[in-house]
Design an enzyme around this catalytic site. Structure first.
Site, PDB file in Angstrom:
ATOM      1  N   TRP A 160     -60.590 -13.908  33.204  1.00  0.00           N
ATOM      2  CA  TRP A 160     -61.774 -13.278  32.606  1.00  0.00           C
ATOM      3  C   TRP A 160     -62.039 -11.981  33.372  1.00  0.00           C
ATOM      4  CZ3 TRP A 160     -67.277 -14.262  34.477  1.00  0.00           C
ATOM      5  CH2 TRP A 160     -68.216 -13.706  33.604  1.00  0.00           C
ATOM      6  N   ASP A 241     -64.423 -22.320  38.029  1.00  0.00           N
ATOM      7  CA  ASP A 241     -65.315 -21.720  37.045  1.00  0.00           C
ATOM      8  C   ASP A 241     -65.214 -22.588  35.793  1.00  0.00           C
ATOM      9  OD1 ASP A 241     -66.799 -20.224  35.322  1.00  0.00           O
ATOM     10  OD2 ASP A 241     -65.633 -18.380  35.520  1.00  0.00           O
ATOM     11  N   LYS A 277     -72.075 -21.454  26.446  1.00  0.00           N
ATOM     12  CA  LYS A 277     -71.234 -21.827  25.300  1.00  0.00           C
ATOM     13  C   LYS A 277     -71.537 -23.234  24.816  1.00  0.00           C
ATOM     14  CE  LYS A 277     -69.143 -18.327  27.153  1.00  0.00           C
ATOM     15  NZ  LYS A 277     -68.477 -17.126  26.781  1.00  0.00           N
TER      16      LYS A 277
HETATM   17  N1  KET Z   1     -66.578 -17.636  33.235  1.00  0.00           N
HETATM   18  C1  KET Z   1     -65.714 -17.436  32.237  1.00  0.00           C
HETATM   19  C2  KET Z   1     -64.314 -17.868  32.422  1.00  0.00           C
HETATM   20  C3  KET Z   1     -66.154 -16.834  31.050  1.00  0.00           C
HETATM   21  O1  KET Z   1     -65.282 -16.672  30.079  1.00  0.00           O
HETATM   22  C4  KET Z   1     -67.494 -16.422  30.912  1.00  0.00           C
HETATM   23  C5  KET Z   1     -67.940 -15.740  29.701  1.00  0.00           C
HETATM   24  C6  KET Z   1     -68.350 -16.684  31.984  1.00  0.00           C
HETATM   25  C7  KET Z   1     -67.863 -17.266  33.136  1.00  0.00           C
HETATM   26  C8  KET Z   1     -69.792 -16.297  31.993  1.00  0.00           C
HETATM   27  O2  KET Z   1     -70.565 -16.750  31.000  1.00  0.00           O
HETATM   28  P1  KET Z   1     -72.157 -16.796  31.170  1.00  0.00           P
HETATM   29  O3  KET Z   1     -72.674 -16.291  29.903  1.00  0.00           O
HETATM   30  O4  KET Z   1     -72.532 -15.942  32.351  1.00  0.00           O
HETATM   31  O5  KET Z   1     -72.463 -18.242  31.436  1.00  0.00           O
HETATM   32  N2  KET Z   1     -67.151 -15.183  28.877  1.00  0.00           N
HETATM   33  C9  KET Z   1     -67.447 -14.554  27.598  1.00  0.00           C
HETATM   34  C10 KET Z   1     -68.626 -13.641  27.584  1.00  0.00           C
HETATM   35  C11 KET Z   1     -68.627 -12.568  28.634  1.00  0.00           C
HETATM   36  O6  KET Z   1     -67.619 -11.885  28.833  1.00  0.00           O
HETATM   37  O7  KET Z   1     -69.684 -12.420  29.282  1.00  0.00           O
HETATM   38  C12 KET Z   1     -66.184 -13.851  27.101  1.00  0.00           C
HETATM   39  O8  KET Z   1     -65.152 -13.867  27.800  1.00  0.00           O
HETATM   40  O9  KET Z   1     -66.198 -13.333  25.971  1.00  0.00           O
END
Ligand code: KET
Length: 430
Positions: A160, A241, A277
Site C-alpha cells: 500500500w 497491518d 472497510k
Molecule cells: N492499510 C492498508 C493495507 C490499506 O489498504 C489501507 C487503505 C489502510 C491501511 C488504511 O485504511 P484506513 O482508512 O486508514 O483504515 N487503503 C485504501 C484507501 C487508502 O488508500 O487510504 C486503498 O488502498 O485504496
C-alpha cells in the site's frame, strides 16, 4: 505616572511598527511559503479526485478501495444503521480518554486475538483506539522510532503506497522484502524467505495480515507457519497491518489465521486494525493499535507511552465511530448481523472476480486472466502497465491506480462488461 505610561506605549507601538516595516522590506509579503512546491498527487486518493472531475456518463471508479453495492453506490451496513438508531439518544459529547474507548478496544482485540484469548484476560496487550488503520500504523511507526531509534522497517514489494509515507514521516529507514512474483502473479515465497533470513536479527517487518494490498496474494497457512518459524529463528518483530479482516474469506475469524499462527508460536507483535472497510466506517476514522507485551506491567508502560505519543498529535480519538463499533460488537444479534453483512460484501466481490474473468475470456483475450479469481480481498492486481492504465482512463474513462490495481469493490453487474471490453482493447496487442 499616567503621562509616563502613555509615552511608554507610544514608544512600544513605534518600535513594533518599525519591526513590521523592517520585516516587510526584508521579505516581500508573499515570501513565507515561496519555496513551497505543490505536492505530488496521492497515487490512490488522487484517482478519486480525477474521477470526480470527469463529466463523462460512462466513467467508472475502480481506484480507491471503498466498497460499493451492485448499483455502484456506497453502502451503510444495516448493523451500523441500527447502532446509530440506538445511540441517537446519547448526549455524551465528552472527550474520550487518550487511549480511546475502552469498550471498543476490548471488542476489537477479541477479533484479532480470539474471543477467549488468555492474553486479553492476562492484560498483556497494550492497545489504544487509533485514527483508523492509517493512524494505527503511524502511531506504531512513531513508537518504533522513539524506543528503537536505530531500527529499520522491512516493507513488502509492492505494498500500500501510504506505508512508505508513514514510515518516512516517522523517520524510520525503509528496507524492502520480496513478496510478489510478476511472472506467476503469485507469491514469491522463496524470495520472501531469503529476505527474512538475510535481514539482520531482530528486524521490524511489516506484514499484511490478510487480503494483501495491492496484490490480492496471501501466503497459504503452511507458508505462514514457515514464515512464523523463520521470524522466531531470527528474532524479528512482526507488525501486522490488518485493514481487511473479513474481506479475504468473508469471515473475520478465518482472516485472522496468520495472527493466530504467530500467537501459537509465542511471538510478541503489533497489529493495526481498521473498521473502514469491514464495517464501512471509512470517514469515521476508527481503528486500533495493539502491541502484545511480555506481561501486564510492560503492557501498562507501553500503553502509557502510546498515549503520550497521541496526546500532542490529536489528544484523543473521535467518539462517534467508536460508539458505533462498541454497540455492534457488544450485542450478540448486531454482531451476527455484521458478520452476515461482511460476508455479503466479500461474496459480491468474489462474484465480480468470476464475472470479470469470464467476460475477458468470452472476448477471446489472448492473455490469461486466471489470477483475477486466484487473488483475494478487495483488489485485483491485473498486471496492466501504467501506459495501459492511462489508455483505460483517457479513452474509456475508467479510473484506477497506475500500478494496474483494480478495486473489485467498484465492479458491478452493470459495468463489468464495459470494463472487460476496455481491458481487452488496451491489452490485446500486448
Ligand atoms: N492499510 C492498508 C493495507 C490499506 O489498504 C489501507 C487503505 C489502510 C491501511 C488504511 O485504511 P484506513 O482508512 O486508514 O483504515 N487503503 C485504501 C484507501 C487508502 O488508500 O487510504 C486503498 O488502498 O485504496
Amino acid at each position: 505616572m499616567a503621562v509616563r505610561n502613555s509615552m511608554l506605549n507610544r514608544l512600544l507601538s513605534r518600535s513594533s511598527d518599525l519591526g513590521v516595516a523592517r520585516w516587510m522590506s526584508s521579505s516581500s509579503s508573499s515570501s513565507w511559503w515561496k519555496s513551497v512546491e505543490p505536492a505530488p498527487k496521492d497515487p490512490i486518493l488522487g484517482v478519486t479526485e480525477a474521477f470526480l472531475a470527469d463529466p463523462s456518463p460512462d466513467k467508472v471508479n475502480v481506484g480507491v478501495g471503498a466498497y460499493r453495492d451492485d448499483n455502484g453506490k456506497p453502502v451503510v451496513l444495516d448493523c451500523v444503521r441500527e447502532a446509530e438508531r440506538r445511540i441517537a439518544g446519547s448526549s455524551f459529547m465528552e472527550y474520550l480518554p487518550m487511549g480511546g474507548s475502552v469498550k471498543m478496544v476490548e471488542e476489537t482485540l477479541k477479533l484479532a486475538y480470539g474471543e477467549n484469548s488468555e492474553l486479553i484476560k492476562d492484560k498483556r496487550i497494550a492497545a489504544v483506539q487509533s485514527l483508523s488503520g492509517t493512524g494505527a500504523c503511524r502511531l506504531f511507526a512513531d513508537f518504533q522510532k522513539r524506543f528503537h531509534p536505530d531500527s529499520q522497517i522491512y516493507i513488502p514489494v509492492p505494498t500500500w503506497a501510504n506505508h512508505h509515507n508513514i514510515w518516512r514521516d516517522a523517520h524510520v529507514p525503509q528496507r524492502t522484502y520480496h513478496y510478489y512474483h510478476p511472472e506467476t502473479k503469485g507469491l514469491d515465497f522463496a524470495g520472501l524467505m531469503d529476505d527474512i533470513k538475510n535481514a539482520p536479527n531482530g528486524s521490524f517487518f511489516l506484514l499484511h495480515a490478510c487480503a494483501h494490498n495491492p496484490t490480492g496474494v496471501d501466503p497459504s497457512e503452511e507458508q505462514w507457519k514457515e514464515i512464523s518459524y523463520q521470524f522466531k529463528v531470527k528474532g524479528h518483530f512482526p507488525f501486522f497491518d490488518m485493514a481487511y479482516q473479513g474481506f479475504a474469506s468473508g469471515d473475520p475469524e478465518r482472516d485472522a489465521k496468520a495472527i493466530r499462527i504467530f500467537l501459537e508460536d509465542g511471538h510478541l507483535f503489533g497489529i493495526a486494525q481498521s473498521y473502514a472497510k469491514n464495517m464501512g466506517l471509512y470517514g469515521q476514522r476508527v481503528g486500533c493499535l495493539s502491541v502484545l507485551c511480555e506481561d501486564e506491567k510492560q503492557a501498562v508502560a507501553v500503553k502509557s507511552q502510546l498515549q503520550q505519543l497521541a496526546r500532542p498529535m490529536y489528544s484523543n480519538p473521535p467518539l462517534h465511530g467508536a460508539l458505533i463499533v462498541s454497540t455492534i460488537l457488544g450485542d450478540a444479534d448486531l454482531k451476527n448481523l455484521w458478520l452476515k453483512e461482511v460476508k455479503v460484501m466479500a461474496d459480491r466481490i468474489i462474484g465480480m472476480r468470476t464475472a470479470l474473468q469470464e467476460n475477458l475470456e468470452k472476448l477471446r483475450s489472448p492473455l490469461s486472466w486466471e489470477h483475477i479469481t486466484n487473488q483475494i480481498g478487495m483488489f485485483c492486481y491485473s498486471g496492466m502497465t501504467p501506459e495501459q492504465v492511462d489508455r483505460l482512463t483517457n479513452e474509456f474513462h475508467i479510473y484506477l491506480t497506475r500500478n494496474g490495481r483494480i478495486s473489485m469493490a467498484g465492479v458491478t453487474t452493470g459495468n463489468v462488461g464495459y470494463l472487460a471490453n476496455a481491458i481487452h482493447e488496451v491489452t490485446k496487442s500486448a
